[in-house]
Design a protein around this motif. Structure first.
Motif, mmCIF file in Angstrom:
data_model
loop_
_atom_site.group_PDB
_atom_site.id
_atom_site.type_symbol
_atom_site.label_atom_id
_atom_site.label_comp_id
_atom_site.label_asym_id
_atom_site.label_seq_id
_atom_site.Cartn_x
_atom_site.Cartn_y
_atom_site.Cartn_z
ATOM 1 N N SER A 4 0.847 -1.192 0.000
ATOM 2 C CA SER A 4 0.000 0.000 0.000
ATOM 3 C C SER A 4 0.885 1.245 0.000
ATOM 4 O O SER A 4 2.053 1.193 0.402
ATOM 5 N N TRP A 56 -3.207 -0.715 -5.732
ATOM 6 C CA TRP A 56 -3.806 0.148 -4.717
ATOM 7 C C TRP A 56 -4.200 1.485 -5.331
ATOM 8 O O TRP A 56 -3.433 2.093 -6.077
ATOM 9 N N ARG A 57 -5.401 1.959 -4.977
ATOM 10 C CA ARG A 57 -5.801 3.318 -5.329
ATOM 11 C C ARG A 57 -5.272 4.304 -4.283
ATOM 12 O O ARG A 57 -4.769 5.377 -4.594
ATOM 13 N N ASP A 58 -5.416 3.943 -3.018
ATOM 14 C CA ASP A 58 -4.870 4.668 -1.878
ATOM 15 C C ASP A 58 -4.533 3.629 -0.824
ATOM 16 O O ASP A 58 -4.484 2.434 -1.132
ATOM 17 N N THR A 93 -6.197 2.342 1.521
ATOM 18 C CA THR A 93 -7.277 1.465 1.987
ATOM 19 C C THR A 93 -8.120 0.897 0.850
ATOM 20 O O THR A 93 -8.926 -0.003 1.079
ATOM 21 N N THR A 94 -7.940 1.380 -0.374
ATOM 22 C CA THR A 94 -8.777 0.965 -1.497
ATOM 23 C C THR A 94 -7.909 0.394 -2.613
ATOM 24 O O THR A 94 -6.839 0.936 -2.907
ATOM 25 N N VAL A 145 -13.315 -3.149 -7.319
ATOM 26 C CA VAL A 145 -12.687 -2.156 -6.451
ATOM 27 C C VAL A 145 -13.205 -2.411 -5.042
ATOM 28 O O VAL A 145 -14.430 -2.428 -4.819
ATOM 29 N N CYS A 146 -12.284 -2.633 -4.102
ATOM 30 C CA CYS A 146 -12.662 -2.978 -2.722
ATOM 31 C C CYS A 146 -11.990 -2.033 -1.733
ATOM 32 O O CYS A 146 -10.965 -1.412 -2.037
ATOM 33 N N GLU A 147 -12.586 -1.956 -0.548
ATOM 34 C CA GLU A 147 -12.027 -1.126 0.510
ATOM 35 C C GLU A 147 -11.774 -1.987 1.732
ATOM 36 O O GLU A 147 -12.628 -2.811 2.131
ATOM 37 N N GLN A 197 -14.352 -3.432 4.522
ATOM 38 C CA GLN A 197 -15.700 -3.583 3.976
ATOM 39 C C GLN A 197 -15.843 -4.953 3.319
ATOM 40 O O GLN A 197 -14.960 -5.379 2.578
ATOM 41 N N LYS A 243 -16.827 -1.949 -3.754
ATOM 42 C CA LYS A 243 -17.278 -0.589 -4.045
ATOM 43 C C LYS A 243 -17.695 -0.450 -5.501
ATOM 44 O O LYS A 243 -18.620 0.295 -5.831
#
Length: 441
Positions: free
Chosen positions: A231, A271-273, A275-276, A288-290, A293, A297
């Protein structure tokens, strides 16, 4: 005269698939045939063994024919019947009209065609050869701040190469693993460079220090790991496996969460950020997951064949680029359920893609590079969805592309054993290098 057993033939076929970069086919064949659990050791079988045996067999057949016909068996051997067979296949394809070429893009790109024979090679003092692996090298990754290269190989080891010394050689540290370990398929450095993560055919990920000390072995997957990423904050490791799942781990080796969303092998993750993240698969879907959760998403459908790679844009992390065996790349945004842009033009499968460095690092506008089995690389203006350059110099499938840190150059590697460095600005060839085997990263 000795004969090959079925176990030996299956082992040679498995080795050929792995050497050719067909990782997913190799996994399926290896498990169904039992070749993956063969008592034969890869290090004892030379690279290219299957092709070598086939070529020698064909030569022997030609010699036998010449002897039977009373000809000189020392004459130059030509694979006449093999060539005739290939000509028949080619004629059949032409008559049937397949494979069909995709339609042209809305605006024709500037096509750059060049012969590597007339391209400037790297001067010998600028070439460093790192020797030590005893099997094919599948993956490599630079340390984020130091002049250290990590590599992973079919010899079941990863190695750290320190290139701070002589320009002609580098010191090597081998990362030793247990006796049951398998080929290293992927690796990634943490953002601060303190840890190296490796993924393997045995379904395990491993966390190492930058000094080569094994800290944790991460076990939950039931199939090979083909992709892993730290990450952005360096606190988590994301892994994607042939067992259809993705998993998120803490850097202390604890499993945080495992996602069972895909219905086929997970081929890439990004990774997008912190956590996502996104994952893509042979099931043609992108999720796309977080973290934390249980539900996804986003779920994007649009590709008509397996999705090989996905990458978030480096500036805003709001655009995800994906590429597929359906010969297209697509751009997805979080505010849309369908692809915002479809990039068409390649004539065969697109194996991988890369964004150019973001605006804080690059001296040129943001671009996307795609590498295809049609032997070409394409550069795209992602904001307009247009191909700006079609780069043609390779004679075989292109497996890898990488931008220079300032975005001015693009390197491409192919199974034709060559690396070509291109100018991103005008598409010209800056340097070339021809090695002794296919280039996969």
């Amino acid at each position: 005269m000795g004969c090959l057993t079925s176990e030996e033939v299956n082992f040679l076929l498995l080795q050929y698939l792995q050497e050719s970069g067909f990782s997913h086919s190799a996994f399926v064949f290896g498990n169904e045939s039992g070749a993956s659990s063969s008592a034969l050791h890869p290090a004892a079988v030379p690279a290219g063994a299957l092709i070598s045996l086939l070529q020698r067999g064909i030569q022997m057949l030609e010699v036998e024919v010449r002897v039977d016909q009373g000809l000189d068996a020392t004459d130059a051997v030509e694979f006449e019947w093999a060539h005739e067979l290939l000509r028949r296949v080619d004629a059949t394809q032409k008559r049937s009209g397949s494979p069909a070429a995709p339609g042209p893009p809305a605006k024709a790109p500037r096509t750059v065609e060049a012969s590597t024979a007339s391209s400037p090679p790297f001067p010998e003092p600028q070439v460093t050869t790192l020797r030590g692996h005893t099997g094919e090298v599948f993956t490599c990754c630079w340390h984020p701040t130091r002049n250290i290269l990590a590599s992973g190989s079919g010899d079941a080891t990863a190695r750290l190469w320190c290139l701070d010394g002589s320009p002609s050689e580098g010191s090597c540290l081998t990362l030793v693993r247990d006796n049951d370990s398998r080929e290293v398929t992927t690796l990634d450095w943490s953002p601060d460079g303190r840890y190296l993560a490796t993924g393997s055919y045995d379904g395990k990920a491993r966390l190492w220090t930058d000094q080569g000390e094994l800290r944790y072995t991460l076990e939950t997957h039931e199939g090979p790991i083909f992709s892993l990423k730290f990450s952005p904050d360096g606190q988590h490791l994301l892994t994607g496996s042939v067992d259809h799942t993705t998993a998120v781990w803490s850097i202390r080796g604890k499993l945080k969460q495992q996602y069972s969303l895909h219905t086929a092998s997970t081929l890439d993750v990004d990774w997008r950020d912190s956590t996502t993240f996104a994952s893509c698969s042979q099931d043609r879907l992108i999720y796309v997951c977080e973290l934390g959760q249980s539900q996804f998403k986003k779920r994007w459908r649009g590709h008509s064949n397996e999705v090989n790679a996905c990458r978030w844009d480096p500036d805003h992390h709001n655009v995800l680029a994906s590429c597929s065996d359906d010969c297209t790349a697509k751009l997805w945004t979080m505010d849309k359920d369908n692809a915002a842009v479809t990039l068409e033009g390649h004539g065969r499968e697109i194996y991988t893609l890369r964004w150019s460095p973001g605006k804080e690092r690059s001296v040129l506008p943001l671009q996307l590079a795609t590498a295809s089995f049609d032997c070409t690389v394409r550069l795209w203006d992602a904001t307009r969805g247009m191909c700006t350059h079609k780069l043609r110099a390779h004679s075989d499938a292109v497996y890898s592309v990488a931008f220079s840190p300032d975005g001015r150059f693009l390197a491409s590697g192919a199974s034709d054993k060559s690396i070509v460095v291109w100018s991103v600005k005008d598409g010209s060839i800056v340097r070339r290098y021809c090695g002794g085997g296919g280039v996969f990263e």
